[in-house]
Design an enzyme around this catalytic site. Structure first.
Site, PDB file in Angstrom:
ATOM      1  N   TRP A 102      -1.131   6.031  -0.755  1.00  0.00           N
ATOM      2  CA  TRP A 102      -0.607   5.306   0.417  1.00  0.00           C
ATOM      3  C   TRP A 102       0.133   6.213   1.386  1.00  0.00           C
ATOM      4  CZ3 TRP A 102      -3.168   1.459   1.785  1.00  0.00           C
ATOM      5  CH2 TRP A 102      -3.717   0.578   0.843  1.00  0.00           C
ATOM      6  N   ASP A 171       7.979   3.353   2.998  1.00  0.00           N
ATOM      7  CA  ASP A 171       7.047   2.272   2.683  1.00  0.00           C
ATOM      8  C   ASP A 171       7.483   1.700   1.326  1.00  0.00           C
ATOM      9  OD1 ASP A 171       4.951   0.607   1.999  1.00  0.00           O
ATOM     10  OD2 ASP A 171       3.375   2.125   2.259  1.00  0.00           O
ATOM     11  N   LYS A 195       2.429  -7.992  -2.483  1.00  0.00           N
ATOM     12  CA  LYS A 195       2.724  -7.418  -3.790  1.00  0.00           C
ATOM     13  C   LYS A 195       3.942  -8.137  -4.396  1.00  0.00           C
ATOM     14  CE  LYS A 195      -0.279  -4.426  -2.160  1.00  0.00           C
ATOM     15  NZ  LYS A 195      -0.150  -3.083  -1.660  1.00  0.00           N
TER      16      LYS A 195
HETATM   17  C1  PLP Z   1      -0.829  -2.400  -0.512  1.00  0.00           C
HETATM   18  C2  PLP Z   1      -0.101  -1.271   0.095  1.00  0.00           C
HETATM   19  C3  PLP Z   1      -0.316  -0.876   1.424  1.00  0.00           C
HETATM   20  C4  PLP Z   1      -1.371  -1.503   2.298  1.00  0.00           C
HETATM   21  O1  PLP Z   1      -1.062  -2.798   2.653  1.00  0.00           O
HETATM   22  P1  PLP Z   1      -2.001  -3.643   3.642  1.00  0.00           P
HETATM   23  O2  PLP Z   1      -1.193  -4.859   3.868  1.00  0.00           O
HETATM   24  O3  PLP Z   1      -3.297  -3.867   2.954  1.00  0.00           O
HETATM   25  O4  PLP Z   1      -2.169  -2.827   4.896  1.00  0.00           O
HETATM   26  C5  PLP Z   1       0.446   0.164   1.916  1.00  0.00           C
HETATM   27  N1  PLP Z   1       1.368   0.779   1.183  1.00  0.00           N
HETATM   28  C6  PLP Z   1       1.599   0.439  -0.103  1.00  0.00           C
HETATM   29  C7  PLP Z   1       2.631   1.166  -0.889  1.00  0.00           C
HETATM   30  C8  PLP Z   1       0.869  -0.603  -0.681  1.00  0.00           C
HETATM   31  O5  PLP Z   1       1.094  -0.942  -1.966  1.00  0.00           O
END
Ligand code: PLP
Length: 358
Positions: A102, A171, A195
């Site tokens: 990511w 993030d 998540k």
């Molecule tokens: C799932 C995830 C993303 C991507 O998320 P989207 O909503 O599909 O764009 C980005 N960073 C992390 C750490 C993730 O777990």
């Protein structure tokens, strides 16, 4: 009906009380005689929901008043573009720590808008994270970006990196609300909801107010944090149902005793799985114990040819969503806030039995 233990990485399991409440209110929300999906986002009922989400998030995460809380569309990935567009200002470079898939994708996206300095890079191995004291940080860069929990590789920071006077951007898509966070150490934190916060569609952005307002004129206004803040994140029609589920999730987190109480349970759940893996000859996790994710427990079977049987037998015990991400293979047990300890216990018991059969 059987509710299975769902270890999916995302969209991920939701707590049963949240699903039941949503079901109860589906036909008639707030005595309006219509569902929450069918009312105007300008209605007083929905405005109250939005204000509640803001204050509940602030309370649960101890978000100071000098931060804006935005609820945006387009997933975490649209933030990969929005972050450099909003935060570069007069700078020409941004630092990125690449510690998994990511953060690598975030750095790739940022390079469309700015010069990217890779401060550290463990990709694609990603078994550990270099000490932030040894990162190659460009002090002239606008910010330093990291991914707090790498959902695919199962690597998590145990505390935020030390980056001197650099503005820190994180993030936290897969671990926000799973433990207390020092918001003040960060200029910006973002997290998609599917998540740990609810369902896909909404992304939470917590950003220091003084950073807003330097977006270049030729960038899309929906990505402009200042423009969104001025309209309470309703520059365009919000994903109302995702906001509603987020609101229910925040109530559920409070009912569990808040973020600190969940952090204790989360550590306990993760320890149960890592202890089993470390005692086993069949299951392998090569990640530096200091950086093992409490949210995504990634492991391989010593004999790869057994992985399909593992997944099938697990499914027959109502343990689903365990297949690893296609980038790394193997098995991944995602054990976010919503996964009860009993679900982890059931998985541990299955893993013991499966190993004994071999
Ligand atoms: C799932 C995830 C993303 C991507 O998320 P989207 O909503 O599909 O764009 C980005 N960073 C992390 C750490 C993730 O777990």
């Amino acid at each position: 009906m059987v509710r299975k233990y769902n270890f999916s990485a995302g969209p991920a399991a939701l707590p049963e009380p949240v699903l039941i409440k949503a079901q109860q209110e589906l036909m008639d929300w707030q005595h309006l005689g219509v569902s929450v999906m069918e009312v105007s986002h300008r209605s007083k009922e929905f405005i109250a929901l939005a204000a509640g989400v803001d204050s509940k998030l602030r309370q649960l995460l101890d978000i100071p008043a000098e931060y804006e809380v935005l609820l945006l569309s387009g997933g975490a990935r649209s933030q990969f573009a929005a972050i450099p567009l909003n935060l570069l200002g007069h700078h020409v470079t941004a630092n990125y720590a690449v510690t998994g898939l990511w953060s690598k994708l975030a750095a790739d996206e940022a390079s469309r808008f700015t010069k990217v300095n890779i401060a550290t890079n463990n990709y694609p191995d990603c078994c550990s994270i270099a000490d932030s004291g040894n990162w190659q940080i460009d002090p002239e860069a606008a910010y330093t970006y990291y991914c707090d929990n790498e959902t695919v590789h199962g690597v998590e920071f145990s505390s935020p990196p030390q980056v001197g006077s650099q503005l820190l951007v994180a993030d936290m898509s897969s671990n926000l609300l799973s433990r207390p966070v020092d918001i003040r150490r960060h200029g910006l934190i973002h997290a998609c909801a599917q998540k740990n916060l609810g369902i896909s569609g909404v992304t939470v952005v917590i950003v220091r107010k003084d950073l807003l307002g330097t977006m270049p004129a030729r960038a899309p206004s929906v990505l402009d944090y200042a423009a969104q803040a001025a309209k309470q994140s309703m520059l365009n029609t919000p994903v109302t149902f995702a906001w509603y589920i987020l609101d229910l999730m925040l109530d559920w987190v409070a009912d569990q005793g808040g973020v600190s109480a969940l952090a204790e349970v989360n550590q306990l759940k993760a320890n149960k799985l890592y202890d089993l893996i470390d005692q086993s000859a069949l299951y392998q996790n090569k990640i530096d114990p200091v950086y093992r994710s409490r949210m995504n427990v990634v492991f391989h079977l010593a004999d790869k040819s057994l992985e399909q049987a593992f997944l099938e037998q697990a499914a027959s015990k109502n343990l689903v969503g365990l297949k690893g991400h296609r980038a790394v293979g193997g098995i991944r047990a995602s054990i976010y806030n919503s996964m009860p300890e009993a679900g982890v216990d059931a998985l541990v018991e299955f893993m013991r039995e499966f190993e004994q059969q071999q």
